[in-house]
Each structure stands twice: as structure tokens, then as C-alpha cells.
Scaffold this motif. Structure first.
Motif, PDB file in Angstrom:
ATOM      1  N   LEU A  41       0.817  -1.215   0.000  1.00  0.00           N
ATOM      2  CA  LEU A  41       0.000   0.000   0.000  1.00  0.00           C
ATOM      3  C   LEU A  41       0.849   1.262   0.000  1.00  0.00           C
ATOM      4  O   LEU A  41       0.363   2.341  -0.312  1.00  0.00           O
ATOM      5  CB  LEU A  41      -0.940   0.015   1.200  1.00  0.00           C
ATOM      6  CG  LEU A  41      -2.020  -1.059   1.194  1.00  0.00           C
ATOM      7  CD1 LEU A  41      -2.813  -1.002   2.484  1.00  0.00           C
ATOM      8  CD2 LEU A  41      -2.922  -0.908  -0.009  1.00  0.00           C
ATOM      9  N   LYS A  42       2.083   1.151   0.348  1.00  0.00           N
ATOM     10  CA  LYS A  42       2.979   2.295   0.406  1.00  0.00           C
ATOM     11  C   LYS A  42       3.607   2.511  -0.978  1.00  0.00           C
ATOM     12  O   LYS A  42       4.815   2.503  -1.141  1.00  0.00           O
ATOM     13  CB  LYS A  42       4.033   2.088   1.470  1.00  0.00           C
ATOM     14  CG  LYS A  42       3.437   1.971   2.858  1.00  0.00           C
ATOM     15  CD  LYS A  42       4.533   2.057   3.869  1.00  0.00           C
ATOM     16  CE  LYS A  42       3.964   2.261   5.228  1.00  0.00           C
ATOM     17  NZ  LYS A  42       3.562   3.623   5.497  1.00  0.00           N
ATOM     18  N   LEU A  43       2.746   2.719  -1.978  1.00  0.00           N
ATOM     19  CA  LEU A  43       3.196   2.819  -3.358  1.00  0.00           C
ATOM     20  C   LEU A  43       3.979   4.085  -3.649  1.00  0.00           C
ATOM     21  O   LEU A  43       4.712   4.157  -4.625  1.00  0.00           O
ATOM     22  CB  LEU A  43       1.997   2.737  -4.301  1.00  0.00           C
ATOM     23  CG  LEU A  43       1.225   1.415  -4.239  1.00  0.00           C
ATOM     24  CD1 LEU A  43       0.015   1.488  -5.148  1.00  0.00           C
ATOM     25  CD2 LEU A  43       2.118   0.264  -4.619  1.00  0.00           C
ATOM     26  N   ASP A  44       3.823   5.106  -2.805  1.00  0.00           N
ATOM     27  CA  ASP A  44       4.545   6.349  -3.051  1.00  0.00           C
ATOM     28  C   ASP A  44       6.017   6.245  -2.694  1.00  0.00           C
ATOM     29  O   ASP A  44       6.805   7.112  -3.038  1.00  0.00           O
ATOM     30  CB  ASP A  44       3.893   7.500  -2.280  1.00  0.00           C
ATOM     31  CG  ASP A  44       3.832   7.258  -0.783  1.00  0.00           C
ATOM     32  OD1 ASP A  44       3.737   6.082  -0.383  1.00  0.00           O
ATOM     33  OD2 ASP A  44       3.863   8.234  -0.012  1.00  0.00           O
ATOM     34  N   ARG A  45       6.392   5.172  -2.022  1.00  0.00           N
ATOM     35  CA  ARG A  45       7.794   4.968  -1.663  1.00  0.00           C
ATOM     36  C   ARG A  45       8.437   4.001  -2.645  1.00  0.00           C
ATOM     37  O   ARG A  45       7.791   3.112  -3.171  1.00  0.00           O
ATOM     38  CB  ARG A  45       7.889   4.408  -0.244  1.00  0.00           C
ATOM     39  CG  ARG A  45       7.421   5.402   0.786  1.00  0.00           C
ATOM     40  CD  ARG A  45       7.342   4.897   2.188  1.00  0.00           C
ATOM     41  NE  ARG A  45       8.321   3.898   2.528  1.00  0.00           N
ATOM     42  CZ  ARG A  45       8.303   3.217   3.668  1.00  0.00           C
ATOM     43  NH1 ARG A  45       7.378   3.455   4.555  1.00  0.00           N
ATOM     44  NH2 ARG A  45       9.210   2.319   3.921  1.00  0.00           N
ATOM     45  N   THR A  46       9.724   4.165  -2.877  1.00  0.00           N
ATOM     46  CA  THR A  46      10.441   3.268  -3.775  1.00  0.00           C
ATOM     47  C   THR A  46      10.690   1.936  -3.072  1.00  0.00           C
ATOM     48  O   THR A  46      10.544   1.813  -1.851  1.00  0.00           O
ATOM     49  CB  THR A  46      11.794   3.863  -4.194  1.00  0.00           C
ATOM     50  OG1 THR A  46      12.636   3.934  -3.044  1.00  0.00           O
ATOM     51  CG2 THR A  46      11.619   5.219  -4.830  1.00  0.00           C
ATOM     52  N   PHE A  47      11.112   0.951  -3.832  1.00  0.00           N
ATOM     53  CA  PHE A  47      11.420  -0.364  -3.267  1.00  0.00           C
ATOM     54  C   PHE A  47      12.498  -0.245  -2.195  1.00  0.00           C
ATOM     55  O   PHE A  47      12.389  -0.828  -1.130  1.00  0.00           O
ATOM     56  CB  PHE A  47      11.881  -1.321  -4.379  1.00  0.00           C
ATOM     57  CG  PHE A  47      12.318  -2.654  -3.869  1.00  0.00           C
ATOM     58  CD1 PHE A  47      11.385  -3.603  -3.496  1.00  0.00           C
ATOM     59  CD2 PHE A  47      13.662  -2.958  -3.732  1.00  0.00           C
ATOM     60  CE1 PHE A  47      11.785  -4.832  -3.008  1.00  0.00           C
ATOM     61  CE2 PHE A  47      14.072  -4.183  -3.254  1.00  0.00           C
ATOM     62  CZ  PHE A  47      13.122  -5.125  -2.889  1.00  0.00           C
ATOM     63  N   VAL A  48      13.527   0.531  -2.481  1.00  0.00           N
ATOM     64  CA  VAL A  48      14.627   0.699  -1.525  1.00  0.00           C
ATOM     65  C   VAL A  48      14.125   1.354  -0.243  1.00  0.00           C
ATOM     66  O   VAL A  48      14.485   0.952   0.853  1.00  0.00           O
ATOM     67  CB  VAL A  48      15.779   1.515  -2.161  1.00  0.00           C
ATOM     68  CG1 VAL A  48      16.845   1.858  -1.136  1.00  0.00           C
ATOM     69  CG2 VAL A  48      16.388   0.744  -3.315  1.00  0.00           C
ATOM     70  N   GLU A  49      13.253   2.354  -0.377  1.00  0.00           N
ATOM     71  CA  GLU A  49      12.695   3.018   0.809  1.00  0.00           C
ATOM     72  C   GLU A  49      11.841   2.054   1.624  1.00  0.00           C
ATOM     73  O   GLU A  49      11.892   2.062   2.852  1.00  0.00           O
ATOM     74  CB  GLU A  49      11.863   4.225   0.393  1.00  0.00           C
ATOM     75  CG  GLU A  49      12.677   5.374  -0.150  1.00  0.00           C
ATOM     76  CD  GLU A  49      11.817   6.458  -0.763  1.00  0.00           C
ATOM     77  OE1 GLU A  49      12.290   7.603  -0.795  1.00  0.00           O
ATOM     78  OE2 GLU A  49      10.687   6.166  -1.203  1.00  0.00           O
TER      79      GLU A  49
END
Length: 85
Positions: A41-49
Motif C-alpha cells: 500500500l505504500k506505493l509512493d515509496r520506492t522499493f529501496v525506501e
């Protein structure tokens, strides 16, 4: 504390997942599934984040050509030699 009533089909799916997973109980499986879904659900963050960010000081003294295969192999060999001596 959470109580959930599952229909027979979902109960069977849960049992199938549990039989496939090893060394995990229902509670741990449900916690894992919730966490995985929450992370998506945290799509606004990158994979690394989502994974905690870049490691700090990991490559601070790395040579600029570390992406080259031979350089990486030599760096790993040097590290292992130093570590086991």
C-alpha cells in the motif's frame, strides 16, 4: 486480539498455505500476510525506501570500477582473505 470467522473455502485455503509453509502457525502467517499487504500500500515509496533505505557507509571507500566483474571478484576475495586470516 482479533477473532475472524472464515467460510469453509477460505479455511481450506488457509490450511493449504499452512501445509505449504513450514514452521509457521496461523497467527504468524496472518501477521506476515498483513505486513506484506501493508507494504504494498505504500506505493509512493520506492522499493529501496520500503526496505529501509540504502545501507550507510557500505561503499564509501569502494573503487569507482567496482561494477566490473573482475574488480568485484578481487574485492570479494580480498575481503574473505582478510576476514579469515
Amino acid at each position: 486480539m482479533l477473532s475472524v470467522r472464515l467460510d469453509p473455502e477460505t479455511e481450506q485455503q488457509l490450511a493449504d498455505i499452512l501445509s505449504h509453509e513450514q514452521n509457521i502457525n496461523r497467527s504468524e502467517l496472518i501477521k506476515r500476510l498483513i505486513k506484506e499487504r501493508w507494504l504494498t500500500l505504500k506505493l509512493d515509496r520506492t522499493f529501496v525506501e520500503r526496505r529501509g533505505g540504502h545501507p550507510q557507509h557500505l561503499l564509501h571507500d569502494a573503487p569507482p570500477d567496482l561494477s566490473e566483474r573482475e574488480t568485484r571478484k578481487q574485492a570479494i576475495a580480498d575481503y574473505l582473505k582478510h576476514r579469515h586470516s
